[in-house]
Design an enzyme around this catalytic site. Structure first.
Site, PDB file in Angstrom:
ATOM      1  N   TYR A 122       0.803  -1.219   0.000  1.00 28.76           N
ATOM      2  CA  TYR A 122       0.000   0.000   0.000  1.00 28.76           C
ATOM      3  C   TYR A 122       0.837   1.270   0.000  1.00 28.76           C
ATOM      4  O   TYR A 122       0.286   2.370  -0.097  1.00 28.76           O
ATOM      5  CB  TYR A 122      -0.925   0.011   1.220  1.00 28.76           C
ATOM      6  CG  TYR A 122      -1.906  -1.134   1.225  1.00 28.76           C
ATOM      7  CD1 TYR A 122      -3.045  -1.107   0.433  1.00 28.76           C
ATOM      8  CD2 TYR A 122      -1.689  -2.260   2.020  1.00 28.76           C
ATOM      9  CE1 TYR A 122      -3.943  -2.158   0.419  1.00 28.76           C
ATOM     10  CE2 TYR A 122      -2.580  -3.320   2.023  1.00 28.76           C
ATOM     11  CZ  TYR A 122      -3.707  -3.265   1.224  1.00 28.76           C
ATOM     12  OH  TYR A 122      -4.584  -4.310   1.218  1.00 28.76           O
ATOM     13  N   HIS A 136      -4.506   6.427  -0.814  1.00 23.22           N
ATOM     14  CA  HIS A 136      -5.098   6.262   0.514  1.00 23.22           C
ATOM     15  C   HIS A 136      -4.069   6.431   1.627  1.00 23.22           C
ATOM     16  O   HIS A 136      -4.450   6.532   2.798  1.00 23.22           O
ATOM     17  CB  HIS A 136      -5.719   4.866   0.595  1.00 23.22           C
ATOM     18  CG  HIS A 136      -7.075   4.823   1.228  1.00 23.22           C
ATOM     19  ND1 HIS A 136      -7.869   5.929   1.440  1.00 23.22           N
ATOM     20  CD2 HIS A 136      -7.798   3.764   1.700  1.00 23.22           C
ATOM     21  CE1 HIS A 136      -9.012   5.562   2.002  1.00 23.22           C
ATOM     22  NE2 HIS A 136      -8.984   4.257   2.185  1.00 23.22           N
ATOM     23  N   ASN A 176     -10.027   0.856   7.798  1.00 23.42           N
ATOM     24  CA  ASN A 176     -11.399   0.828   8.314  1.00 23.42           C
ATOM     25  C   ASN A 176     -11.484   0.691   9.830  1.00 23.42           C
ATOM     26  O   ASN A 176     -12.558   0.907  10.406  1.00 23.42           O
ATOM     27  CB  ASN A 176     -12.186  -0.313   7.666  1.00 23.42           C
ATOM     28  CG  ASN A 176     -12.410  -0.083   6.184  1.00 23.42           C
ATOM     29  OD1 ASN A 176     -11.962   0.913   5.625  1.00 23.42           O
ATOM     30  ND2 ASN A 176     -13.096  -1.004   5.546  1.00 23.42           N
TER      31      ASN A 176
END
Length: 209
Positions: free
Chosen positions: A14, A19, A67
């Site tokens: 990532y 993000h 999340n």
């Protein structure tokens, strides 16, 4: 003490994605202030304590995946016995162009799931935040695929600008307060042909979009 939280997803897969611009801002502050971070399992976060803009601060990168960011944030606040107002949260925003930032002293999550989880776990929206623009989702793209994509070559200058301005905004919040930071940073910027950021007019009310 200030708790500076950058949102993102852990792991090399990532790194560099849209993000993860919150993580990038923490990395920059860590480098600028020579604050070493390491995994703290009790927080489920990478943390490092030091001085930022002349004040005691804890840099935090939750390792819970986006999340569930609120779990790490809540555990840090409980451990240090601090209120949510001690937070400054840095995260990505698809409603802002690449290179733009916005500072707010409170408010909703705006669809950002990490922020939504933090608000839900803390039971309040009243804490400062710095949003870094990652650009709007192109037509036909799935939102999850878009926020996990990397910046295009032509967006890279804007990406660097956004992370840099966000770090400066965090410093300003610490030194001068959130309202002063809103007045200073809540203006639209654009990268022009010579690579120099240019201030553009931006309609807003009370320093917000």
């Amino acid at each position: 003490m200030h708790i500076i939280v950058g949102l993102g997803n852990p792991g090399q897969a990532y790194k560099g994605t849209r993000h993860n611009v919150g993580f990038e801002c923490i990395d920059k502050l860590s480098y600028d202030y020579q604050i070493k971070t390491k995994l703290q399992r009790r927080f489920r976060a990478e943390t490092g304590e030091g001085q930022v803009a002349g004040a005691r601060a804890l840099l935090v990168q939750p390792q819970t995946y986006m999340n569930l960011s609120g779990e790490a944030v809540l555990s840090v606040l409980q451990f240090y016995k601090l209120p949510p107002s001690a937070l400054i949260v840095v995260y990505d925003d698809i409603s802002l162009p690449v290179g733009d930032i916005r500072v707010r002293e409170k408010g909703g999550a705006g669809g950002q799931k990490g922020m939504a989880n933090i608000i839900a776990r803390l039971g309040t929206e009243e804490f400062p935040r710095v949003r870094i623009g990652i650009g709007a989702k192109p037509a036909g793209w799935d939102l999850a695929d878009y926020v996990l994509s990397r910046f295009k070559r032509e967006e890279f200058d804007g990406f660097i600008q956004g992370v840099t301005l966000a770090g400066e905004a965090v410093e300003w919040v610490i030194k001068e307060g959130t309202e002063s930071a809103m007045n200073r940073f809540n203006k639209r910027l654009a990268i022009v042909g010579d690579g120099v950021p240019k201030v553009l007019t931006c309609r807003r009310k009370n320093n917000e979009e």
